[in-house]
Design a protein around this motif. Structure first.
Motif, PDB file in Angstrom:
ATOM      1  N   GLU A 160       0.801  -1.149  -0.070  1.00 49.77           N
ATOM      2  CA  GLU A 160       0.150   0.104  -0.220  1.00 49.77           C
ATOM      3  C   GLU A 160       0.799   1.207   0.157  1.00 49.77           C
ATOM      4  N   ASN A 161       2.089   1.200   0.272  1.00 52.06           N
ATOM      5  CA  ASN A 161       3.066   2.476   0.279  1.00 52.06           C
ATOM      6  C   ASN A 161       3.716   2.782  -1.090  1.00 52.06           C
ATOM      7  N   THR A 162       3.465   1.620  -1.848  1.00 47.02           N
ATOM      8  CA  THR A 162       4.313   1.949  -3.311  1.00 47.02           C
ATOM      9  C   THR A 162       3.061   3.036  -3.958  1.00 47.02           C
ATOM     10  N   SER A 163       3.595   4.228  -4.570  1.00 43.97           N
ATOM     11  CA  SER A 163       2.717   5.188  -5.160  1.00 43.97           C
ATOM     12  C   SER A 163       2.221   4.656  -6.703  1.00 43.97           C
ATOM     13  N   ALA A 164       0.942   4.603  -6.887  1.00 44.05           N
ATOM     14  CA  ALA A 164       0.814   4.013  -8.232  1.00 44.05           C
ATOM     15  C   ALA A 164       0.519   5.237  -9.263  1.00 44.05           C
ATOM     16  N   VAL A 165       0.729   6.637  -8.544  1.00 43.25           N
ATOM     17  CA  VAL A 165       0.790   7.605  -9.549  1.00 43.25           C
ATOM     18  C   VAL A 165       1.905   8.219  -9.672  1.00 43.25           C
ATOM     19  N   GLN A 166       2.791   8.435 -10.814  1.00 40.41           N
ATOM     20  CA  GLN A 166       4.163   9.092 -11.022  1.00 40.41           C
ATOM     21  C   GLN A 166       3.852  10.361 -11.947  1.00 40.41           C
ATOM     22  N   VAL A 167       4.357  11.552 -11.106  1.00 38.41           N
ATOM     23  CA  VAL A 167       4.006  12.763 -11.637  1.00 38.41           C
ATOM     24  C   VAL A 167       5.271  13.157 -12.609  1.00 38.41           C
ATOM     25  N   ARG A 168       5.166  13.316 -13.933  1.00 37.05           N
ATOM     26  CA  ARG A 168       5.990  13.652 -15.057  1.00 37.05           C
ATOM     27  C   ARG A 168       6.217  15.244 -15.400  1.00 37.05           C
ATOM     28  N   THR A 169       5.452  15.850 -15.344  1.00 37.81           N
ATOM     29  CA  THR A 169       5.260  17.176 -15.633  1.00 37.81           C
ATOM     30  C   THR A 169       4.253  18.254 -14.884  1.00 37.81           C
ATOM     31  N   PHE A 170       4.971  19.082 -13.846  1.00 37.95           N
ATOM     32  CA  PHE A 170       4.052  20.094 -13.578  1.00 37.95           C
ATOM     33  C   PHE A 170       4.333  21.537 -13.858  1.00 37.95           C
ATOM     34  N   SER A 171       3.610  22.347 -14.580  1.00 38.90           N
ATOM     35  CA  SER A 171       4.232  23.614 -15.019  1.00 38.90           C
ATOM     36  C   SER A 171       2.843  24.591 -14.921  1.00 38.90           C
ATOM     37  N   MET A 172       2.892  25.768 -15.414  1.00 38.52           N
ATOM     38  CA  MET A 172       1.839  26.567 -15.416  1.00 38.52           C
ATOM     39  C   MET A 172       0.924  26.329 -16.665  1.00 38.52           C
ATOM     40  N   LYS A 173       1.476  25.420 -17.837  1.00 36.81           N
ATOM     41  CA  LYS A 173       0.800  25.124 -18.792  1.00 36.81           C
ATOM     42  C   LYS A 173       0.303  23.670 -18.764  1.00 36.81           C
ATOM     43  N   ARG A 174       0.813  22.807 -18.338  1.00 39.19           N
ATOM     44  CA  ARG A 174       0.515  21.553 -18.521  1.00 39.19           C
ATOM     45  C   ARG A 174       0.947  20.658 -17.256  1.00 39.19           C
ATOM     46  N   ILE A 175       0.177  19.640 -16.904  1.00 36.13           N
ATOM     47  CA  ILE A 175       0.370  18.613 -15.725  1.00 36.13           C
ATOM     48  C   ILE A 175       0.309  17.088 -16.624  1.00 36.13           C
ATOM     49  N   VAL A 176       1.243  16.620 -16.291  1.00 30.69           N
ATOM     50  CA  VAL A 176       1.283  15.233 -16.936  1.00 30.69           C
ATOM     51  C   VAL A 176       1.536  14.145 -15.858  1.00 30.69           C
ATOM     52  N   TYR A 177       0.858  13.134 -15.863  1.00 31.16           N
ATOM     53  CA  TYR A 177       1.285  11.914 -14.432  1.00 31.16           C
ATOM     54  C   TYR A 177       1.071  10.604 -15.341  1.00 31.16           C
ATOM     55  N   GLU A 178       1.438   9.709 -14.766  1.00 29.62           N
ATOM     56  CA  GLU A 178       1.528   8.396 -15.211  1.00 29.62           C
ATOM     57  C   GLU A 178       0.822   7.227 -14.264  1.00 29.62           C
ATOM     58  N   PHE A 179      -0.002   6.618 -14.723  1.00 30.43           N
ATOM     59  CA  PHE A 179      -0.694   5.575 -13.892  1.00 30.43           C
ATOM     60  C   PHE A 179      -0.735   4.217 -14.414  1.00 30.43           C
ATOM     61  N   TYR A 180       0.278   3.564 -13.943  1.00 29.33           N
ATOM     62  CA  TYR A 180       0.190   2.125 -14.414  1.00 29.33           C
ATOM     63  C   TYR A 180       0.278   1.861 -16.015  1.00 29.33           C
ATOM     64  N   GLY A 181       1.458   2.725 -16.477  1.00 28.80           N
ATOM     65  CA  GLY A 181       1.437   2.646 -17.858  1.00 28.80           C
ATOM     66  C   GLY A 181       1.022   3.644 -18.784  1.00 28.80           C
ATOM     67  N   GLU A 182      -0.288   4.199 -18.348  1.00 28.86           N
ATOM     68  CA  GLU A 182      -0.930   5.192 -18.899  1.00 28.86           C
ATOM     69  C   GLU A 182      -0.583   6.577 -18.754  1.00 28.86           C
ATOM     70  N   ILE A 183      -0.527   7.215 -19.654  1.00 31.45           N
ATOM     71  CA  ILE A 183      -0.067   8.745 -19.627  1.00 31.45           C
ATOM     72  C   ILE A 183      -1.214   9.868 -19.688  1.00 31.45           C
ATOM     73  N   TYR A 184      -1.339  10.700 -18.871  1.00 31.11           N
ATOM     74  CA  TYR A 184      -2.594  11.425 -18.772  1.00 31.11           C
ATOM     75  C   TYR A 184      -2.062  13.030 -18.893  1.00 31.11           C
ATOM     76  N   ASP A 185      -2.281  13.784 -19.938  1.00 34.69           N
ATOM     77  CA  ASP A 185      -1.770  15.027 -20.065  1.00 34.69           C
ATOM     78  C   ASP A 185      -2.783  16.185 -20.182  1.00 34.69           C
ATOM     79  N   PHE A 186      -3.083  17.095 -19.480  1.00 33.02           N
ATOM     80  CA  PHE A 186      -3.874  18.071 -19.593  1.00 33.02           C
ATOM     81  C   PHE A 186      -3.431  19.445 -19.293  1.00 33.02           C
ATOM     82  N   SER A 187      -4.203  20.564 -19.474  1.00 33.64           N
ATOM     83  CA  SER A 187      -3.934  22.066 -19.129  1.00 33.64           C
ATOM     84  C   SER A 187      -4.191  22.267 -17.774  1.00 33.64           C
ATOM     85  N   THR A 188      -2.873  23.001 -17.268  1.00 34.28           N
ATOM     86  CA  THR A 188      -3.344  23.571 -15.961  1.00 34.28           C
ATOM     87  C   THR A 188      -4.149  24.716 -15.846  1.00 34.28           C
ATOM     88  N   VAL A 189      -4.169  25.514 -16.921  1.00 35.68           N
ATOM     89  CA  VAL A 189      -5.033  26.637 -17.082  1.00 35.68           C
ATOM     90  C   VAL A 189      -6.459  26.202 -17.041  1.00 35.68           C
TER      91      VAL A 189
END
Length: 313
Positions: A160-189
């Motif tokens: 249970e202590n192993t993180s399932a979510v891995q954040v790849r990018t966090f900026s004023m423009k984009r947030i990108v994270y990985e969840f078990y091999g799937e990448i999710y990319d969306f606008s911060t604004v």
């Protein structure tokens, strides 16, 4: 038991029992259950003053931490998403509280507003569930999802202590994270703008905004419900703290209205929600995302329909 601020009498075991059942199911979708407890208070308990919004947010404050802790332990908190949601919703919830007190103190007007909000939420969820699309693409997406869900269950059961979510990018423009091999990319604004609008609506309705923003994350931004639930609940918690404080502060400015929360009733609802959310978050991985979405959609549309009937009939 009589609750003076609310002006109602109710068996003290009923609020926590109702809150437990509601929160157990809704917390799986990142929703505290406040959006269902409010119509319960208004329609069944007869609690119709603006104070009901503040009391509902008090429920969030007591109940939500247990669910958030569970999601953190299972590594499903997308912290950049959580931060943006909080920054966007905080100013909105204060604006919403003012609108509630000044323009929607009448129970009838408030019910039609609540019905419209819930119909909108239900519609977005329903379109996401039955919307048109390529059948092969949907089948392929379902296969990917089932594989992801299996990995998720196995891994959380093992550690249970192993993180399932891995954040790849966090900026004023984009947030990108990985969840078990799937990448999710969306606008911060985009998330920030949505959060501001949700904050205003949530401040009026007294729900913190989780029941609005969680379905939008899933239906509009295409994010998996397993990763947005924690962020939505955390955002709801912080904005509810601000909402309760604000209602309490402005109460002396409106002596002709009951604005401050009923602390006793709010805590009773919150205690039930505390346990309901913990077990709901714990059991979420055993329920399919589609089932959770259909459940949320059903209760939202049913409640909205009930409000509309009460307003027009």
């Amino acid at each position: 038991m009589y609750f003076a601020t609310a002006g109602i009498e109710v068996n003290p075991f009923i609020p926590p029992l109702v809150a437990f059942v509601v929160s157990f199911f809704t917390s799986m979708g990142g929703v505290s259950g406040a959006f269902l407890l409010l119509p319960f208070q208004v329609s069944f308990l007869g609690f119709t003053t603006p104070s009901v919004s503040a009391t509902n947010q008090l429920f969030n404050i007591v109940a939500i931490p247990s669910g958030v802790i569970r999601y953190v332990r299972e590594g499903r908190m997308v912290w950049p998403l959580t931060f943006v949601v909080i920054v966007g919703t905080l100013p909105g919830v204060l604006i919403g509280a003012i609108i509630r007190v000044k323009y929607l103190p009448d129970p009838g007007n408030f019910k039609i507003f609540a019905a419209v909000v819930m119909l909108w939420i239900g519609y977005k969820l329903l379109m996401g569930l039955v919307g048109k699309g390529n059948t092969n693409d949907k089948k392929e997406a379902e296969k990917r999802f089932q594989k992801l869900l299996l990995q998720y269950r196995e891994r959380t059961d093992r550690d249970e202590n192993t993180s399932a979510v891995q954040v790849r990018t966090f900026s004023m423009k984009r947030i990108v994270y990985e969840f078990y091999g799937e990448i999710y990319d969306f606008s911060t604004v985009g998330i920030l703008s949505l959060s501001l609008v949700v904050g205003v609506v949530g401040g009026i309705y007294g729900i913190g905004g989780g029941s609005i923003i969680a379905p939008f994350f899933v239906a509009v931004f295409g994010l998996p419900v397993y990763t947005v639930a924690g962020a939505a609940l955390m955002g709801t918690f912080v904005t509810s703290v601000a909402g309760v404080a604000f209602y309490q502060i402005i109460a002396p400015l409106y002596p002709e209205q009951v604005i401050a929360p009923d602390w006793g009733l709010g805590f009773l609802f919150g205690i039930g929600g505390l346990f309901g959310m913990y077990f709901g978050a714990r059991c979420q991985k055993f329920f399919s995302a589609s089932l959770i979405k259909w459940m949320l959609c059903g209760v939202i549309l049913f409640t909205a329909g009930k409000y509309l009937c009460e307003f027009f009939i």
